[in-house]
Design an enzyme around this catalytic site. Sequence first.
Site, PDB file in Angstrom:
ATOM      1  N   HIS A  99       0.856  -1.193   0.000  1.00  0.00           N
ATOM      2  CA  HIS A  99       0.000   0.000   0.000  1.00  0.00           C
ATOM      3  C   HIS A  99       0.886   1.235   0.000  1.00  0.00           C
ATOM      4  CE1 HIS A  99      -2.527  -3.158   1.600  1.00  0.00           C
ATOM      5  NE2 HIS A  99      -3.604  -2.395   1.516  1.00  0.00           N
ATOM      6  N   ASN A 100       0.494   2.240  -0.761  1.00  0.00           N
ATOM      7  CA  ASN A 100       1.248   3.499  -0.796  1.00  0.00           C
ATOM      8  C   ASN A 100       0.271   4.632  -1.099  1.00  0.00           C
ATOM      9  OD1 ASN A 100       3.160   5.498  -0.955  1.00  0.00           O
ATOM     10  ND2 ASN A 100       4.214   4.698  -2.742  1.00  0.00           N
TER      11      ASN A 100
END
Length: 332
Positions: A90-91
Amino acid sequence: MKDEILSRIQKKFPLVARPFEVIADELGVSEDEVLAILQEQKRANVIRQTSAIFDTKRLGYISSLVAFKIAPEKISDAVKIINSHPGISHNYERNHDFNIWFTLAVAPNSKFGLQKTVELLAKLTQADDFIILPTLKLFKINVKLNTTGKDEKKEEVKRVQHKEIELTPLHHSIIRYAQNDIEFVHEPFKKIVDAIGIDYDTFFSALDELQEAGVMRRFASILNHRKAGFSANAMVVWDVDEQNGEMIGEKAAAFSAVSHCYLRPKYPNWPYNLFTMVHGKSEEETNSIIEEMAAEIDAKSHMPLYSSREFKKVRIEYFTPEFEAWEEKYSN
């Protein structure tokens, strides 16, 4: 019916040869009707992925939430560098000076380890500052969007005792295949059992073993929040007393709109140690849930961090050569 089916596949997914037949029988419709709705929702990108969800740490990987402070003009290049690491699942860009938030996992055989990998990424991205926020205590990780509007506001979060397990080559093979997205067909697991060369009983027994050991959290569908109508998802951080952190964390985790709840360390430049992901269909709804939580949670302060941009959201692929290849690239 669509919302009922979407709700059902996020929960206890039937681990049988024909899972959609089981769901159809429960809902009083035909298997073909269930499949047609799921195929349509997949094409519309409402359903992101349907697969086994594994516990990174139980597989021997070391992971952490990480926040970088990156100048706005450097974000685009920084994101490319961060996302190139195979352990980034996730970013996001969030509304804070620490503006880039990502989760990072490093493999059990990593030469760099977590700390050195973060330091290398900080150097490569020219980050002005960073904080590493590993999980000190996990209270909940269970993404289930309330598609029907019928879910209770609170839910019981059960503590599970896990059996110890020694992973065999068969387990590793099943993990490699079961982490991939299944197709919405009558027998979605047939490709896996045929590829491994086992029967259904062996496959489902191994998945049961992995779940009892906590290696597999669950098998379920994950929805694309925005496509499913949940456009306002906030990471709410709370400054809570460390001595009462566990009691407060359990209270926060009981809210059904909370999908993730963790205790993490505090730092001089970061006073928040309780992290909750709160999901709502609008910012107004999400803020209302946060207010309800704040009325029950004994916190010195709290802050909702909404994501302004999503740069990456994928499942980590375990036991693949990409981890070694990335480290090899940067070892000189």
